[in-house]
Scaffold this motif. Sequence first.
Motif, PDB file in Angstrom:
ATOM      1  N   PRO A 150    -116.983 -94.691 -16.960  1.00 50.02           N
ATOM      2  CA  PRO A 150    -117.883 -93.311 -17.397  1.00 50.02           C
ATOM      3  C   PRO A 150    -118.751 -93.804 -18.354  1.00 50.02           C
ATOM      4  CG  PRO A 150    -115.509 -92.834 -17.310  1.00 50.02           C
ATOM      5  CD  PRO A 150    -115.537 -94.464 -16.983  1.00 50.02           C
ATOM      6  N   CYS A 151    -118.458 -94.724 -19.347  1.00 43.89           N
ATOM      7  CA  CYS A 151    -119.628 -95.023 -20.522  1.00 43.89           C
ATOM      8  C   CYS A 151    -120.396 -96.108 -20.175  1.00 43.89           C
ATOM      9  CB  CYS A 151    -118.796 -94.953 -21.687  1.00 43.89           C
ATOM     10  SG  CYS A 151    -118.047 -93.571 -22.391  1.00 43.89           S
ATOM     11  N   HIS A 152    -119.601 -97.440 -19.821  1.00 41.05           N
ATOM     12  CA  HIS A 152    -120.255 -98.725 -19.675  1.00 41.05           C
ATOM     13  C   HIS A 152    -120.854 -98.833 -18.137  1.00 41.05           C
ATOM     14  CE1 HIS A 152    -118.914 -99.801 -23.684  1.00 41.05           C
ATOM     15  NE2 HIS A 152    -117.530 -99.455 -23.283  1.00 41.05           N
ATOM     16  N   GLY A 153    -120.645 -98.088 -17.336  1.00 43.85           N
ATOM     17  CA  GLY A 153    -121.120 -98.176 -16.036  1.00 43.85           C
ATOM     18  C   GLY A 153    -120.399 -99.366 -15.196  1.00 43.85           C
ATOM     19  N   GLY A 163    -123.315 -95.454 -17.617  1.00 43.83           N
ATOM     20  CA  GLY A 163    -122.137 -94.589 -16.969  1.00 43.83           C
ATOM     21  C   GLY A 163    -122.587 -93.168 -16.803  1.00 43.83           C
ATOM     22  N   SER A 164    -121.492 -92.576 -16.062  1.00 47.86           N
ATOM     23  CA  SER A 164    -121.961 -90.894 -15.563  1.00 47.86           C
ATOM     24  C   SER A 164    -121.919 -90.072 -16.991  1.00 47.86           C
ATOM     25  CB  SER A 164    -120.829 -90.565 -14.640  1.00 47.86           C
ATOM     26  OG  SER A 164    -119.657 -90.730 -15.556  1.00 47.86           O
ATOM     27  N   VAL A 165    -121.326 -90.406 -18.145  1.00 52.28           N
ATOM     28  CA  VAL A 165    -121.504 -89.624 -19.176  1.00 52.28           C
ATOM     29  C   VAL A 165    -122.483 -90.080 -20.010  1.00 52.28           C
ATOM     30  CG1 VAL A 165    -119.000 -89.216 -18.957  1.00 52.28           C
ATOM     31  CG2 VAL A 165    -119.563 -90.814 -20.392  1.00 52.28           C
ATOM     32  N   VAL A 166    -123.294 -90.877 -19.657  1.00 53.53           N
ATOM     33  CA  VAL A 166    -124.547 -91.428 -20.504  1.00 53.53           C
ATOM     34  C   VAL A 166    -125.902 -90.781 -20.080  1.00 53.53           C
ATOM     35  CG1 VAL A 166    -125.562 -93.303 -21.460  1.00 53.53           C
ATOM     36  CG2 VAL A 166    -123.181 -93.481 -20.922  1.00 53.53           C
ATOM     37  N   GLY A 167    -126.611 -90.100 -21.068  1.00 56.01           N
ATOM     38  CA  GLY A 167    -127.654 -89.824 -20.726  1.00 56.01           C
ATOM     39  C   GLY A 167    -128.112 -88.622 -21.442  1.00 56.01           C
ATOM     40  N   ILE A 220    -123.665 -88.632 -23.845  1.00 55.20           N
ATOM     41  CA  ILE A 220    -123.494 -89.750 -24.721  1.00 55.20           C
ATOM     42  C   ILE A 220    -124.768 -90.309 -24.870  1.00 55.20           C
ATOM     43  CG2 ILE A 220    -122.429 -91.932 -25.274  1.00 55.20           C
ATOM     44  CD1 ILE A 220    -119.835 -90.707 -24.271  1.00 55.20           C
ATOM     45  N   PRO A 221    -125.606 -90.645 -26.101  1.00 53.18           N
ATOM     46  CA  PRO A 221    -126.748 -91.190 -26.016  1.00 53.18           C
ATOM     47  C   PRO A 221    -126.573 -92.618 -25.501  1.00 53.18           C
ATOM     48  CG  PRO A 221    -125.760 -91.132 -28.373  1.00 53.18           C
ATOM     49  CD  PRO A 221    -125.112 -90.219 -27.362  1.00 53.18           C
ATOM     50  N   ALA A 222    -127.834 -93.114 -24.844  1.00 57.93           N
ATOM     51  CA  ALA A 222    -127.744 -94.507 -24.229  1.00 57.93           C
ATOM     52  C   ALA A 222    -128.214 -95.560 -25.405  1.00 57.93           C
ATOM     53  CB  ALA A 222    -128.816 -94.672 -23.271  1.00 57.93           C
ATOM     54  N   ILE A 223    -126.947 -95.939 -26.285  1.00 52.52           N
ATOM     55  CA  ILE A 223    -127.202 -96.623 -27.356  1.00 52.52           C
ATOM     56  C   ILE A 223    -127.077 -98.184 -26.576  1.00 52.52           C
ATOM     57  CG2 ILE A 223    -126.540 -94.955 -29.151  1.00 52.52           C
ATOM     58  CD1 ILE A 223    -123.634 -96.254 -29.112  1.00 52.52           C
ATOM     59  N   PRO A 224    -127.749 -99.348 -27.408  1.00 47.60           N
ATOM     60  CA  PRO A 224    -127.682-100.555 -26.657  1.00 47.60           C
ATOM     61  C   PRO A 224    -126.261-101.050 -26.916  1.00 47.60           C
ATOM     62  CG  PRO A 224    -129.378-100.373 -28.176  1.00 47.60           C
ATOM     63  CD  PRO A 224    -128.645 -99.126 -28.499  1.00 47.60           C
TER      64      PRO A 224
END
Length: 210
Positions: A98-101, A108-112, A116-120
Amino acid sequence: MTGRGAVVVLLAAFAAGACDDQIKHIEKRTPLFSTMSWQPSVEAFEEQARLPVPGTMPINGQRTYDLMAADTVLSSPIAGTEADLARGEELFGQFCTPCHGVTGAGDGSVVGQNRIPAIPLLNIRGELTRGYTDGYIWGMITNGRGLMPAYPRIPAMDRWYLVAHVRRLQAEAVAEEAAAAAAEAAAAAAEEAEETPGETGGTGSTGGGQ
């Protein structure tokens, strides 16, 4: 008063006395019956929880490690077989995608936007995470850090399978980067060859002999 009435009065008096035993001066009387609410027991949070004896743990317990201790003390106990990697991939799909893809690239699906911000740091394929020890990654799964929650509910051995899968994702990223760099170098060399004029042959001389 009839005999029946006398019996009723006596029973009422007896019941009242019994109730009085239950409610008043209970410390001085032996109640006719006992109830759950008057048990001689310790109420919730009335006393501090008892700590285990130093140097011991439950039979089915696991020793805990904070992030720094895991980094310096622990190393992976698994060999990284196909079965190990398959188990790690299964767990990664359950807890991490969900976070890391799926590939670990942090998409992941909860990022964007509005999520959750797409932090490095979500990209676990990058150079930063590659530099972590196996123990450190295990410790991050166990304790969490920053936006990442702790996952102590994942059994300790399963966390090592996750570490093995993360390492495979990182190896795939390294191979992809190397292939992209080689393709880029080949394309640059081909372009340079096209732009460089070819060598011309020697010039001939004219004029007849005498």
